[in-house]
Motif scaffolding. Sequence first.
Motif, short mmCIF file in Angstrom:
data_model
loop_
_atom_site.label_atom_id
_atom_site.label_comp_id
_atom_site.label_asym_id
_atom_site.label_seq_id
_atom_site.Cartn_x
_atom_site.Cartn_y
_atom_site.Cartn_z
N LEU A 1 0.68 -1.08 0.11
CA LEU A 1 -0.09 -0.01 -0.07
C LEU A 1 0.84 1.36 -0.02
O LEU A 1 0.55 2.35 -0.76
N GLU A 2 2.19 1.24 0.48
CA GLU A 2 2.86 2.46 0.86
C GLU A 2 3.45 2.61 -0.30
O GLU A 2 3.64 3.88 -0.72
N THR A 3 4.15 1.63 -0.86
CA THR A 3 5.13 1.88 -1.96
C THR A 3 4.49 1.67 -3.32
O THR A 3 4.77 2.15 -4.28
N GLY A 4 3.29 1.00 -3.47
CA GLY A 4 2.49 0.64 -4.81
C GLY A 4 3.37 -0.30 -5.52
O GLY A 4 2.82 -0.58 -6.50
N ASN A 5 4.31 -1.01 -4.91
CA ASN A 5 4.79 -2.05 -5.54
C ASN A 5 4.32 -3.31 -5.25
O ASN A 5 4.36 -3.88 -4.13
N VAL A 6 3.65 -4.03 -6.06
CA VAL A 6 2.99 -5.43 -6.14
C VAL A 6 3.76 -6.29 -5.65
O VAL A 6 4.63 -6.56 -6.81
N PRO A 7 3.92 -7.00 -4.71
CA PRO A 7 4.85 -8.34 -4.53
C PRO A 7 4.21 -9.43 -5.12
O PRO A 7 3.08 -9.48 -5.15
N ARG A 8 4.88 -10.19 -5.76
CA ARG A 8 4.31 -11.43 -6.43
C ARG A 8 5.35 -12.65 -5.83
O ARG A 8 5.94 -13.24 -6.70
N LYS A 9 5.32 -12.82 -4.78
CA LYS A 9 6.11 -13.93 -4.17
C LYS A 9 5.36 -14.79 -3.21
O LYS A 9 4.18 -14.43 -2.78
N GLN A 10 5.68 -15.92 -3.00
CA GLN A 10 5.40 -16.72 -2.14
C GLN A 10 6.31 -16.90 -1.07
O GLN A 10 7.35 -17.59 -1.11
N GLU A 11 5.84 -16.68 0.38
CA GLU A 11 6.98 -16.75 1.30
C GLU A 11 6.81 -17.85 2.24
O GLU A 11 5.74 -17.84 2.74
N GLU A 12 7.60 -18.72 2.43
CA GLU A 12 7.20 -19.94 3.46
C GLU A 12 7.66 -19.61 4.57
O GLU A 12 9.05 -19.03 4.84
N LEU A 13 7.10 -19.68 5.85
CA LEU A 13 7.69 -19.42 7.15
C LEU A 13 8.24 -20.72 7.72
O LEU A 13 7.58 -21.79 7.61
N PRO A 14 9.28 -20.93 8.22
CA PRO A 14 9.83 -22.09 9.00
C PRO A 14 9.10 -22.49 10.19
O PRO A 14 8.71 -21.99 10.87
N THR A 15 9.31 -23.99 10.08
CA THR A 15 8.70 -24.68 11.47
C THR A 15 9.94 -25.43 12.09
O THR A 15 10.84 -25.66 11.45
N ARG A 16 9.80 -25.77 13.41
CA ARG A 16 10.73 -26.23 13.92
C ARG A 16 10.42 -27.30 15.21
O ARG A 16 9.51 -27.14 15.71
N LEU A 17 11.00 -28.73 14.92
CA LEU A 17 10.71 -29.38 16.20
C LEU A 17 11.33 -29.26 17.38
O LEU A 17 12.49 -29.10 17.32
N ILE A 18 10.64 -29.25 18.62
CA ILE A 18 11.25 -28.84 19.85
C ILE A 18 11.05 -30.00 20.55
O ILE A 18 9.80 -30.34 21.00
N VAL A 19 12.21 -30.74 20.98
CA VAL A 19 12.10 -32.08 21.66
C VAL A 19 11.78 -31.55 23.23
O VAL A 19 12.87 -31.06 23.43
N ARG A 20 10.86 -32.19 23.83
CA ARG A 20 10.80 -32.05 25.24
C ARG A 20 10.62 -33.47 25.90
O ARG A 20 11.01 -34.41 25.46
N ALA A 21 9.60 -33.79 26.86
CA ALA A 21 9.41 -34.78 27.39
C ALA A 21 8.67 -35.91 27.13
O ALA A 21 8.41 -37.02 27.35
N THR A 22 7.37 -35.31 26.21
CA THR A 22 6.48 -36.34 26.09
C THR A 22 6.62 -37.16 24.73
O THR A 22 5.58 -38.06 24.59
N GLY A 23 7.44 -36.92 23.96
CA GLY A 23 7.78 -37.94 22.82
C GLY A 23 9.24 -37.57 22.18
O GLY A 23 9.94 -36.69 22.57
#
Lengths: 325, 325
Positions: free
Chosen positions: A303-325
């Motif tokens: 909205l601010e720049t008027g530049n239309v982004p044409r991308k697909q951004e994937e957000l990372p996931t992370r396994l956190i090992v604790r006590a239940t498995g």
Amino acid sequence: MANIRDLAKEAGVSVATVSRVLNGYPYVSEEKRKAVWEAVEKLNYTKNIQAVHLAKGRTTIVGVMLPYIHHPYFSAIIEGVSKEALRYGYQLLLFQTNYDVERELEALERLRMKQMDGLIVCSHQADWEIFAEYQEEGPIALCERVDGYDFFTVYIDHYQAFAKALRYLLDKGHRRIGYCIGRRTGPNSQARAAAYEEVLRDAGVTPQRQWIFDGCLFLEDGKRVIEQWMAMGERPSALLVTSDQVAAGIVLYAQRVGVRIPEELAIIGFDNDPLAEMLGITTVALPHFTLGERAFRLLHHWLETGNVPRKQEELPTRLIVRATG
Amino acid sequence: MANIRDLAKEAGVSVATVSRVLNGYPYVSEEKRKAVWEAVEKLNYTKNIQAVHLAKGRTTIVGVMLPYIHHPYFSAIIEGVSKEALRYGYQLLLFQTNYDVERELEALERLRMKQMDGLIVCSHQADWEIFAEYQEEGPIALCERVDGYDFFTVYIDHYQAFAKALRYLLDKGHRRIGYCIGRRTGPNSQARAAAYEEVLRDAGVTPQRQWIFDGCLFLEDGKRVIEQWMAMGERPSALLVTSDQVAAGIVLYAQRVGVRIPEELAIIGFDNDPLAEMLGITTVALPHFTLGERAFRLLHHWLETGNVPRKQEELPTRLIVRATG
């Protein structure tokens, strides 16, 4: 355009007094309060706030399309969006669609009519085609992965997140693996179902439909899962649970009825909710809050720049090992 | 006005097919899909959805003013409001004000300009006077108790809820009582502070300022409370905790570090969160969700019938005794 200094001048009081009066603080004489409110009226002060937006051709409203708010997944996205909206002075117009296409079309039509500056789509029912069409009318950001269309999206790869947790359980020797999910339909659930089928088959393990528990959305659903699990002849030795709230319910109820976690039943949650940390639940951290933040921030940049982004951004996931498995 | 039947007739397909296409379901031939979308365009179908609202002189938008969403108290109200909004086909426009008066005035000005049909005020900073003035411009419902103005409000009596829990602890013999709270300012917090002072003094017990823990909003804050409590010379034997999430954090962290609840420290939460039930936490049930539902429902009634309600509705609270106090 009147500002707080003009109000002070008009009312014959200090800027600090104007601020005190507008903010409703005590210790201002009745006379000064009256003078300030008269100045507000005379200078059309409140109308001018609105006029600033109109002059910019902006509504400073961003729409958010989602089926319902009363669900941890959507409320986390909303919180992320709203944190950024607050920061940039935008208001959010929530379109709760209940997956009703007419309501989705209404949101799109309001975008076309410039009743808002842009639209964030968290989840939807209508065909992608109609979103592609309306993208010509105004900025649309999506929170789901879309293949085959040129959309601007921020998303979590639920197939890979699920596959990661499944491979971890397989590596630990589990062969009887089930999972708990909110609903069976929808792209996220379908991605998880595909990961379940494919990763297990690749490992030579047969997926078991009767070990899929659906309708698992809230903490209290954990009780039902344990009850059903206890009633089973052949039981899974491990469950993926797509919400840490449900995983916490399972762990707490298991404790109460004496089911040993992870010895009898390993549990891997998703989200990385503070409750999972508190209870030592192994989990896959999913950045829902970040998803909302990022969707808003990129829409705002657009909205601010008027530049239309044409991308697909994937957000990372992370396994956190604790006590239940 | 085109409806789904007109679309079917225009496209030369069945109503079921139109529905399938609009909903993006599979198993529809490319030819039929194309015919339906052409009919949508030709009959201005989506524009008409919007036109229905305009013809009624309605926006079907209700504003909600609140400082921020990312807080359990406000998100519970929002969820109640949104459940009812969904039911009646209304959209919500969220005004996150961060307690900034200019943002509050912007919301009121949008109400005056009929950009929304009504406004629900969850919490605010500006003087009551300005709300009284804008009430002439459009329907406003408040979620806080107001004395001295003729507002339409739905509220929880936090003084009485707090007093009820304090008297319960006094009856059980506690004399060293503290409490955990989110922030010290705001009418709800002030009501609780007053109850704390007055109920204890009436019972001949001295209130202790050092036993008030503030900044307690989320589950993870419970850890800090226990750590501070353990570091104290003279410790309270009981704590009221104004959020069950925080109470749960206290109970779970106490378990981890070996503090015995309720023998060493009695805990009474507020809200009646499912987590409190799961953990056996004694709590005062506060109907925040109902508060949101009721505020919307009465505003809706006002909009539909034109009858201005002039009443103050108090919602009941209830002490639920479980294991922690």
